[in-house]
Design a protein around this motif. Structure first.
Motif, mmCIF file in Angstrom:
data_model
loop_
_atom_site.group_PDB
_atom_site.id
_atom_site.type_symbol
_atom_site.label_atom_id
_atom_site.label_comp_id
_atom_site.label_asym_id
_atom_site.label_seq_id
_atom_site.Cartn_x
_atom_site.Cartn_y
_atom_site.Cartn_z
ATOM 1 N N MET A 126 0.849 -1.197 0.000
ATOM 2 C CA MET A 126 0.000 0.000 0.000
ATOM 3 C C MET A 126 0.883 1.246 0.000
ATOM 4 O O MET A 126 1.864 1.304 0.747
ATOM 5 N N SER A 127 0.541 2.217 -0.841
ATOM 6 C CA SER A 127 1.405 3.404 -0.935
ATOM 7 C C SER A 127 1.169 4.343 0.258
ATOM 8 O O SER A 127 0.080 4.385 0.831
ATOM 9 N N VAL A 128 2.208 5.078 0.568
ATOM 10 C CA VAL A 128 2.170 5.941 1.748
ATOM 11 C C VAL A 128 1.608 7.321 1.379
ATOM 12 O O VAL A 128 1.747 7.782 0.252
ATOM 13 N N SER A 129 0.939 7.966 2.373
ATOM 14 C CA SER A 129 0.425 9.326 2.149
ATOM 15 C C SER A 129 1.025 10.266 3.195
ATOM 16 O O SER A 129 1.527 9.808 4.233
ATOM 17 N N VAL A 130 0.966 11.557 2.898
ATOM 18 C CA VAL A 130 1.493 12.523 3.876
ATOM 19 C C VAL A 130 0.684 12.463 5.170
ATOM 20 O O VAL A 130 1.200 12.730 6.257
ATOM 21 N N GLU A 131 -0.583 12.102 5.055
ATOM 22 C CA GLU A 131 -1.429 11.975 6.241
ATOM 23 C C GLU A 131 -0.914 10.868 7.169
ATOM 24 O O GLU A 131 -0.934 10.999 8.390
ATOM 25 N N ASP A 132 -0.432 9.770 6.544
ATOM 26 C CA ASP A 132 0.134 8.675 7.345
ATOM 27 C C ASP A 132 1.350 9.171 8.134
ATOM 28 O O ASP A 132 1.536 8.835 9.311
ATOM 29 N N VAL A 181 8.467 7.727 5.858
ATOM 30 C CA VAL A 181 9.178 8.739 5.062
ATOM 31 C C VAL A 181 10.088 8.046 4.046
ATOM 32 O O VAL A 181 10.139 8.429 2.867
ATOM 33 N N GLN A 182 10.772 7.023 4.502
ATOM 34 C CA GLN A 182 11.670 6.293 3.587
ATOM 35 C C GLN A 182 10.866 5.685 2.423
ATOM 36 O O GLN A 182 11.259 5.789 1.258
ATOM 37 N N GLN A 183 9.731 5.101 2.766
ATOM 38 C CA GLN A 183 8.873 4.516 1.738
ATOM 39 C C GLN A 183 8.362 5.601 0.789
ATOM 40 O O GLN A 183 8.311 5.406 -0.432
ATOM 41 N N GLY A 184 7.997 6.755 1.369
ATOM 42 C CA GLY A 184 7.510 7.883 0.570
ATOM 43 C C GLY A 184 8.562 8.340 -0.436
ATOM 44 O O GLY A 184 8.250 8.628 -1.600
ATOM 45 N N ILE A 185 9.796 8.394 0.005
ATOM 46 C CA ILE A 185 10.890 8.807 -0.891
ATOM 47 C C ILE A 185 11.040 7.780 -2.024
ATOM 48 O O ILE A 185 11.139 8.141 -3.201
ATOM 49 N N GLU A 186 10.983 6.502 -1.657
ATOM 50 C CA GLU A 186 11.122 5.430 -2.672
ATOM 51 C C GLU A 186 9.969 5.470 -3.660
ATOM 52 O O GLU A 186 10.142 5.197 -4.850
ATOM 53 N N GLU A 187 8.797 5.853 -3.182
ATOM 54 C CA GLU A 187 7.629 5.886 -4.066
ATOM 55 C C GLU A 187 7.488 7.197 -4.824
ATOM 56 O O GLU A 187 6.536 7.403 -5.564
ATOM 57 N N GLY A 188 8.413 8.127 -4.570
ATOM 58 C CA GLY A 188 8.401 9.392 -5.300
ATOM 59 C C GLY A 188 7.402 10.410 -4.776
ATOM 60 O O GLY A 188 6.983 11.321 -5.484
ATOM 61 N N LEU A 189 7.025 10.279 -3.507
ATOM 62 C CA LEU A 189 6.108 11.275 -2.903
ATOM 63 C C LEU A 189 6.812 12.636 -2.844
ATOM 64 O O LEU A 189 8.021 12.705 -2.615
ATOM 65 N N ASP A 190 6.049 13.702 -3.034
ATOM 66 C CA ASP A 190 6.618 15.053 -3.054
ATOM 67 C C ASP A 190 7.335 15.344 -1.720
ATOM 68 O O ASP A 190 6.685 15.359 -0.664
ATOM 69 N N PRO A 191 8.651 15.571 -1.731
ATOM 70 C CA PRO A 191 9.368 15.785 -0.466
ATOM 71 C C PRO A 191 8.911 17.032 0.291
ATOM 72 O O PRO A 191 8.897 17.042 1.515
ATOM 73 N N VAL A 192 8.527 18.065 -0.469
ATOM 74 C CA VAL A 192 8.046 19.288 0.204
ATOM 75 C C VAL A 192 6.753 18.980 0.962
ATOM 76 O O VAL A 192 6.569 19.402 2.106
ATOM 77 N N ALA A 193 5.882 18.229 0.332
ATOM 78 C CA ALA A 193 4.616 17.852 1.001
ATOM 79 C C ALA A 193 4.896 16.959 2.201
ATOM 80 O O ALA A 193 4.272 17.107 3.268
#
Lengths: 235, 448
Positions: free
Chosen positions: A1-7, A24-36
């Motif tokens: 399951m992909s990570v959200s900023v809310e998580d 956060v690590q997962q978010g970076i790997e999944e390309g989540l906006d770092p600023v968000a």
């Protein structure tokens, strides 16, 4: 399951250190906006902690803990931020002046400023005046925070100001003071940039000094009867 | 008391820790202990019962033996074993405090006191805070001329002596502190009590300045106490250890003072009470003091609230039952209300709760001599009052405090309260405090 900023936000305010880090690590790997991730995730989580502190649900230990949860997350995100976006309100170096061993007051200010999105470097207690300037230079700080609880330690605040002036650094830093015996009048008399009655009041003070809009408080804080004061002649 | 070099070893070889990590370990341990011992702050019962006092003592011992003290200078933990803490407690209990200060005819004795004693606590009056040169002496004199006042708790300090500001650890600290000592002695002479105990050294706070001030005819063992306390929460440095040694070697009674903040690392009064006991035991491990001030305050610097009353009572009653200390506290109202009726209402509640909790001495009893006199009267008439009656009376007083608190935000400067030439209270100030006394009597204060 992909990570959200809310998580990420939720893991931070729930003080789940490992989970927040992993998300956060997962978010970076999944390309989540770092600023968000930084602003809507970690910083928003810290702000929730601050709100819970204000409501009496969280206490100082939770504030300290939240800093420990957020710090490794921010370290992870930082290298991925675009240039000129650090997501922070400003950088503060803070500590207790020479002769002063009180830790709780400046610790609380540190936490409140971190919750408000400032990057804060805690320097410690009983510090030589020159040390504040060395650290401000080293960390490229915007604000120098001095904690002085005793009548006999307040003169060290003036000493730091004197060094800044004599080293032609006075306009490079904003210098703020606080502690039981510190007052707006004393801060004004020594031509400091600001004073705050308590940790909560230090947030709008630092925001104002960083040029942010603080609304109605701006006019009140130019006088001495407000919980924080800024030097309107200099700012 | 643990041998000096043993403490040195612990301070330089204990577990290395960052201060933040120590804070967290401390905060979560005290929470765990509150649950384990079933200790709960009860605003309806400001004078704490025996079972709660015993639980607070046990939790305090466990807190210190599990967590230790954080040595800020070395970033190490000074650890303690439970048995050595119990030995320190036993030694104190078997040698109840009996301390003599001042010289005849101004000599006084401070003794361990039980909550049921009809002997009232002694009054170490103010004069607290920052004073100015032109009213420093009258301010102090206003207290010393009150015959029931047996000593000064803490002297006022000057923010500046002319152009010289007292700067800690420099010559100006000594310069200003010397002026203050001469002024204190002058106040004592004018009050006709030159040999009275001058109490805690104030402006001279660093070890070097403290040692510089101590000299014959000025500050001596008979009229001085020197602060050696642990900072909240559970933070130690070399200064109190050095000063405790100085006290030991020069026969000066150390000023032991245990403080903790409600709403900080400790969430509430119950956690603060346990922490103050642990803090007290920590000080007793390196200083041979017979007295202990307990001072619970809130993070915003206020005190004299219901949680503060409860926390004091719990720590004081724990000490009464398990230690031989002479326990004290600051019998005063909040800074913003000094020398207003509110401060006397607040002080009255502190006095009633503390007297019924085994307090031996009141320090900063009031913010003027008149206030000190009125507080002393309250301690006198409530000494020996049963806990339930004391609680009932304190609760009534606190309702009045609740009523007045929102409307007071400025203290009355001493020169507006007293005529500084005659050192007598001004009529309107005196009348305002005497009205409080009348109202206290109507609430049930048993004035004769």
């Amino acid at each position: 399951m992909s990570v959200s900023v809310e998580d990420i936000k939720e893991a931070v305010w729930k003080l789940q250190k490992q989970k927040a880090y992993d998300l956060v690590q997962q978010g970076i790997e999944e390309g989540l906006d770092p600023v968000a991730m930084l602003k809507a995730g970690v910083i928003a989580g810290l702000q929730t902690v601050g709100a819970k502190f204000g409501e009496g649900e969280y206490f100082l230990a939770e504030l300290v803990m939240s800093g420990k949860v957020a710090e490794p997350c921010i370290d992870l995100i930082n290298p991925h931020l675009p240039p000129n976006v650090d997501g922070m309100q400003g950088k503060v170096v803070i500590g207790a002046v020479k002769g002063d061993l009180h830790t709780i007051g400046y610790g609380l200010v540190t936490t409140q400023l971190e919750l408000a999105g400032f990057e804060v470097v805690k320097l410690g207690i009983d510090l030589d005046s020159m040390y504040f300037i060395e650290k401000a230079e080293e960390h490229r700080a915007d604000i120098i925070g001095l904690s002085a609880f005793l009548v006999t330690t307040i003169p060290y605040c003036k000493e730091v100001l004197g060094y800044l002036q004599d080293m032609n650094l006075r306009d490079k830093y904003k210098l703020i003071i606080g502690g039981t015996e510190c007052t707006a009048e004393k801060a004004d008399a020594m031509d400091a940039d600001g004073w705050a009655l308590n940790a909560v009041a230090s947030v709008p003070l630092c925001k104002r000094l960083m040029g942010q809009d603080v609304g109605d408080e701006d006019a009140k804080a130019a006088g001495h009867d407000h919980p924080w004061w800024y030097n309107s002649h200099r700012h | 008391m643990i041998p000096m070099m043993d403490l040195q070893e612990r301070a330089v070889r204990g577990r290395v820790m960052q201060a933040d990590d120590f804070d967290l370990e401390f905060a979560f341990k005290v929470r765990e202990l509150i649950d384990k011992y079933g200790i709960k702050y009860d605003p309806e019962q400001l004078v704490v019962d025996d079972a709660t006092a015993d639980a607070v003592f046990e939790a305090g011992v466990e807190l210190l033996s599990e967590i230790g003290l954080y040595m800020m200078s070395s970033h190490r933990v000074v650890g303690y074993g439970e048995e050595e803490l119990r030995e320190i407690a036993r030694e104190s209990r078997e040698n109840p405090a009996c301390l003599t200060f001042g010289r005849s005819p101004d000599q006084m004795t401070l003794r361990h006191r039980k909550s049921s004693d009809s002997r009232a606590p002694v009054s170490y009056a103010g004069a607290p805070g920052v004073a100015e040169i032109d009213w420093f002496i009258p301010y102090v004199q206003s207290f010393i001329q009150e015959q029931r006042v047996v000593g000064i708790g803490i002297a006022p300090g000057l923010a500046a002596l002319g152009p010289v500001e007292p700067k800690a650890g420099t010559l100006s600290e000594v310069h200003v502190a010397l002026w203050e000592q001469e002024a204190l002695l002058e106040a004592a002479r004018r009050a006709g009590r030159p040999n009275i105990n001058l109490g805690l050294l104030c402006t001279a706070s660093t070890p070097s300045a403290t040692m510089a001030i101590m000299r014959p005819g000025l500050r001596e063992a008979y009229n001085t106490q020197i602060g050696i306390h642990i900072m909240p929460e559970q933070k130690l440095s070399w200064n109190p250890l050095l000063l405790a040694q100085y006290c030991e070697l020069w026969g000066v009674e150390p000023w032991q003072s245990s403080m903790s903040c409600i709403g900080g690392l400790c969430r509430d009064a119950a956690e603060v009470a346990v922490t103050m006991v642990a803090n007290a035991l920590g000080q007793m491990s390196y200083a041979r003091g017979g007295s202990m001030s307990y001072f619970p305050s809130h993070l915003d610097g206020t005190w004299a609230t219901r949680p503060a009353h409860w926390a004091f009572s719990a720590a004081a009653r724990a000490s009464e039952r398990h230690l031989g200390l002479a326990v004290g506290t600051s019998i005063s109202g909040i800074t913003d209300a000094w020398r207003t009726p509110l401060t006397l209402w607040q002080a009255a509640a502190v006095a009633v709760v503390s007297t019924a909790s085994g307090m031996s001495y009141a320090w900063i009893a009031g913010h003027s001599g008149l206030e000190a006199r009125l507080i002393d009267e309250i301690m006198e008439v409530t000494a020996g009052m049963p806990a339930d009656r004391a609680n009932e009376l304190a609760q009534k007083i606190m309702l009045k405090v609740d009523e007045l608190l929102p409307s007071v935000d400025k203290q009355l400067p001493f020169p507006q309260a007293y005529d500084i030439e005659t050192v007598q209270p001004k009529p309107e100030y005196e009348a305002s405090l005497l009205r409080v006394k009348e109202q206290l009597a109507k609430l049930g204060m048993p004035y004769g």
